[in-house]
Design a protein around this motif. Sequence first.
Motif: not given
Length: 427
Positions: A120-122, A252-255, A319-321
Amino acid sequence: MLNKIKPIDSGEQAAANPLFGMLPDEVKSLMESLGQKGYRANQIVEAIYRQRVTGIDEITVLPIGLRDELVQAGYGVGLPWIVQAARSVDGTERYLMRLRDGETVETVWMPDGDGGERGDGSEASAEEEAADGLEGNTSEFGEGAKRNLGNRDLRNVGALEQSGYRRATICISSQVGCAVNCQFCLTAKLGIKRNLTGGEIAGQVVAVLNRHGIKIGKDRINLVFMGMGEPFLNYDEFIRSVQLLVKQIGIPESRMTVSTSGIEPAIRKFAQEPLRPKLALSLNASNDTVREQVMPITRKWNIAQLLDAVSTLPLGKREWVTFEYVLLGGVNDQPEHAREVLDLLKGMRAKVNLIAWNPGPGIAYTQPKPEDVATFQKMLIDAGMPAYIRRPRGRDIYAACGQLKRTVDLPAADPLVEIAPAATPPA
C-alpha cells in the motif's frame, strides 16, 4: 506448550464518566467547572494518554482532594476491561473486552501482523515486504519497498526481531455487533447492539498496549479498524478515535487502515478529512449480482458508485488503495471473476488483498481450493495488478477475519486455548 495468560487488572472500567475519550479542551472545561487551573487538564491528558494510567489514583501529580472529587463525581479513566483472552498456536491473541455498560466487543493482537499492509506504499508496507518478501508477487514491488524504507529503518526492524516480534497489528472493533449483514461473516449473526464511543474504540488499543508493555515511538505498531462493526456507520466516533490515537497517544495515521463494506457517502466525506488513515474497501465480488448475494448492502450502493467514491481520495505519492477480496469456494474465486476484478480496477492505483474465507459455524460457504487461490492471484499479478494473500491469523480461536463473535464459550481445557480468569472490577 502455551504460556498461561495472567489475569488482567480491570482498572476503572466501570466509571460512569470516563476521562479516556475526552479531548484536551473538554478536560480543560471539566477542570474549570471544578474551579481548577488549566494546567491540571494538561496533567490529566498526559497521564491518561501518554502514561496510559488505568486509574485516577495513579495520577499522583493531582492533589488527593481533586482525585477524590473526581471519583465522587463518577469520573474514572474508564478503559475497556479485558475479561477473557485466548491465545492461538500462531501467537495471535483474541480479547473479549467489557465496556462500562456491560456490553462486550472483541479485539485482536497479531504479532508480526497478517501481511495486510503489503503493497500500500506506507512505511508499514515497507517493513512487511522487507522482512517477509512478496510471497508470490513480483520482486519489483519488494525492492521498491526496501528503497522507500531506507537502511536506518531496516536496522530498526532487525532490532525488533530481537525483542520477539518485528512489528504487531491490533485489530479494533467500532460497534457492538454489526448491521451490514455480510453473509460470510460471523459478526453479522449478532446484529447491531450499539455504536462504540471514540474513547471505547481507542481504549481497546491502549488496553492491548498496556498488556504487552508497548512503547510508542520505539515499538512498531499498526492498527486496523477491521474488527466488529462497520466504522463508517459510526463515522464521527471513528474519526474521534483517530484523533485521540494520533494526537494524544502518538500513533501516526500512516500506520492505521480502516476497512469499509462500502458506505458511499462516508467514503466521500472521509476523502476530505485532514487526518486520514489508509482505506481498504471490502470488494469481495467482481460484479453486483454476486456482491448483492454475499453483501446485501450492495443494493444501496453498487460497485460503480463505490469505485467513484474511492476515486475522490487524495492519494500520497506512494499510496495505493487496498481492495479486500474474501474468496468463497465456487462463488467468487474462478478465473472469470479475476478477469472482472481486473476490468473493475483498471487504471486505479490499487492493490488487492486476497483472503481465503475463514470458516464459522452456521455459515453455508466453503473455503476456496488452494489451487484456485493461486490461480486468482497469478492472473492479477500477470496483468500488472499487485495482489497479496493475507495470512490467516488465529483461526483456531476464532480471531481471523470474519470470525469475531463475542466468544464466551471456548473451553479452557482445549489445548489450543488458554483463557484468562476474569478479574473483578473495583467498586
